[in-house]
Write an enzyme that holds these catalytic residues in place. Structure first.
Site, short mmCIF file in Angstrom:
data_model
loop_
_atom_site.label_atom_id
_atom_site.label_comp_id
_atom_site.label_asym_id
_atom_site.label_seq_id
_atom_site.Cartn_x
_atom_site.Cartn_y
_atom_site.Cartn_z
N HIS A 1 0.02 15.30 26.97
CA HIS A 1 0.59 16.64 26.81
C HIS A 1 1.35 16.96 28.09
O HIS A 1 0.90 16.62 29.18
CB HIS A 1 -0.52 17.66 26.55
CG HIS A 1 -0.04 19.07 26.36
ND1 HIS A 1 1.12 19.39 25.66
CD2 HIS A 1 -0.55 20.26 26.77
CE1 HIS A 1 1.28 20.70 25.64
NE2 HIS A 1 0.29 21.25 26.32
N GLY B 1 -8.58 12.67 18.22
CA GLY B 1 -8.98 11.33 18.61
C GLY B 1 -9.70 10.54 17.54
O GLY B 1 -9.45 9.34 17.37
#
Length: 341
Positions: free
Chosen positions: A107, A133
């Site tokens: 990010h 994830g």
């Protein structure tokens, strides 16, 4: 339109002989680490002592302090929460970065808003899977993958993009498709989506609908089903086939209500406020406020969070979900002091 890359566009040679340090072993960390390892990449984990350290060792990884892992690595992937990254980077990662190393993020927040200022002698790029994830890991094991974004912020070696593509391929993303973007675009659109639509917009819409029905005298339990519980049915249809598939799948009555009432709820005034939210993101106003909130130990964040967890929709929801073992088995309830969980 965005350029999309697939497995054939990525070359694993850019990871050959390299050591990748995954800093953090949470939702994304465990998925990246295991997928990279299964793709033949040498992976080590950088952590502070705790349960994650033990879990990473149980999963068969060599685990080191963040500083030691950064020292041993050619590629350092930072997968810590945004608010924790700057301090850990400054104290434990930056001192060990060598010329030609790669500093990687999932990010762009801290790079874009200058909370992390990388040295000039390293590549800096982003690989951001567009899924949690557990999905990144599961789809990889199944032979598929989750799409991802890549972006290059700093290219010292001349092949930062190629390394980013190789990394994306190694975690399975290039099986589904990898889109090229920039740190600015990824950061600003990600924050906007969270605030105006996916999290802030959606929760505010659900609560407003629930409160409207309850204030009109309808039972809170019925209001919960109509405004929150059934959301999953609609979101699944949207996820599978977009707006058209969702509308095809619902009743004509529901679709007519969609066409005629939806624009009354999300009108031009709402869109204007969305533009204000985007402006706050673009100018750094939101980032500054969030950074200051963390520096003050989150007083407003914690107060709002407590208040929201005690809202009637949460009280009713906990009771109703206790009646639905097929839901309860998959959820993690938020523990609210004084509430039945």
């Amino acid at each position: 339109m965005a350029k999309v890359y697939y497995n054939g566009d990525a070359n694993e040679q850019y990871l050959q002989g390299k050591t990748v340090a995954i800093i953090g072993y949470g939702s994304q960390g465990h998925a990246h680490a295991q997928n990279l390892r299964d793709s033949g990449v040498h992976v080590i984990i950088g952590l502070r002592k705790g349960r994650s350290w033990e879990q990473a060792e149980q999963d068969g990884f060599d685990v080191y302090s963040v500083r030691e892992a950064s020292k041993k690595a050619d590629i350092v992937m930072v997968l810590l929460p945004d608010e924790k990254q700057p301090a850990v980077y400054k104290e434990e990662i930056e001192p060990e970065l060598k010329p030609g190393n790669a500093l990687v993020f999932a990010h762009g927040f801290n790079i874009h808003f200058s909370q992390i200022v990388p040295p000039e002698h390293v590549d800096v790029f982003l690989v951001a899977p567009k899924g949690p994830g557990h999905l990144v890991r599961r789809t990889y094991v199944e032979g598929a993958g989750v799409p991802a974004l890549i972006a290059v912020y700093q290219d010292v070696t001349g092949h930062a993009k190629e390394t980013a593509l190789a990394y994306a391929k190694a975690i399975g993303a290039a099986r589904a498709g990898v889109l090229e973007t920039t740190f600015k675009e990824e950061t600003e659109t990600d924050l906007f989506g969270e605030q105006a639509v996916l999290c802030g917009g959606l929760t505010a819409l659900i609560k407003a609908g629930f409160e409207t029905l309850v204030e009109a005298g309808y039972q809170p339990e019925v209001a919960y089903f109509e405004c929150l519980h059934e959301m999953k049915l609609i979101v699944d249809l949207l996820y599978e086939g977009g707006l058209s598939w969702m509308r095809y799948s619902i009743s004509d009555t529901a679709q007519w209500g969609d066409f005629t009432s939806g624009p009354r709820v999300i009108n031009e005034a709402v869109k204007a406020e969305m533009k204000n939210i985007l402006h706050d993101i673009q100018t750094g106003k939101f980032a500054k406020g969030w950074i200051l909130e963390n520096q003050a130990n989150r007083p407003e964040f914690n107060a709002i969070n407590q208040r929201e967890n005690e809202h009637l929709i949460e009280v009713v929801g906990r009771e109703l979900r206790s009646m639905m073992p097929f839901v309860k088995a998959k959820q993690k309830e938020v523990v609210v002091p004084g509430a039945k969980n």
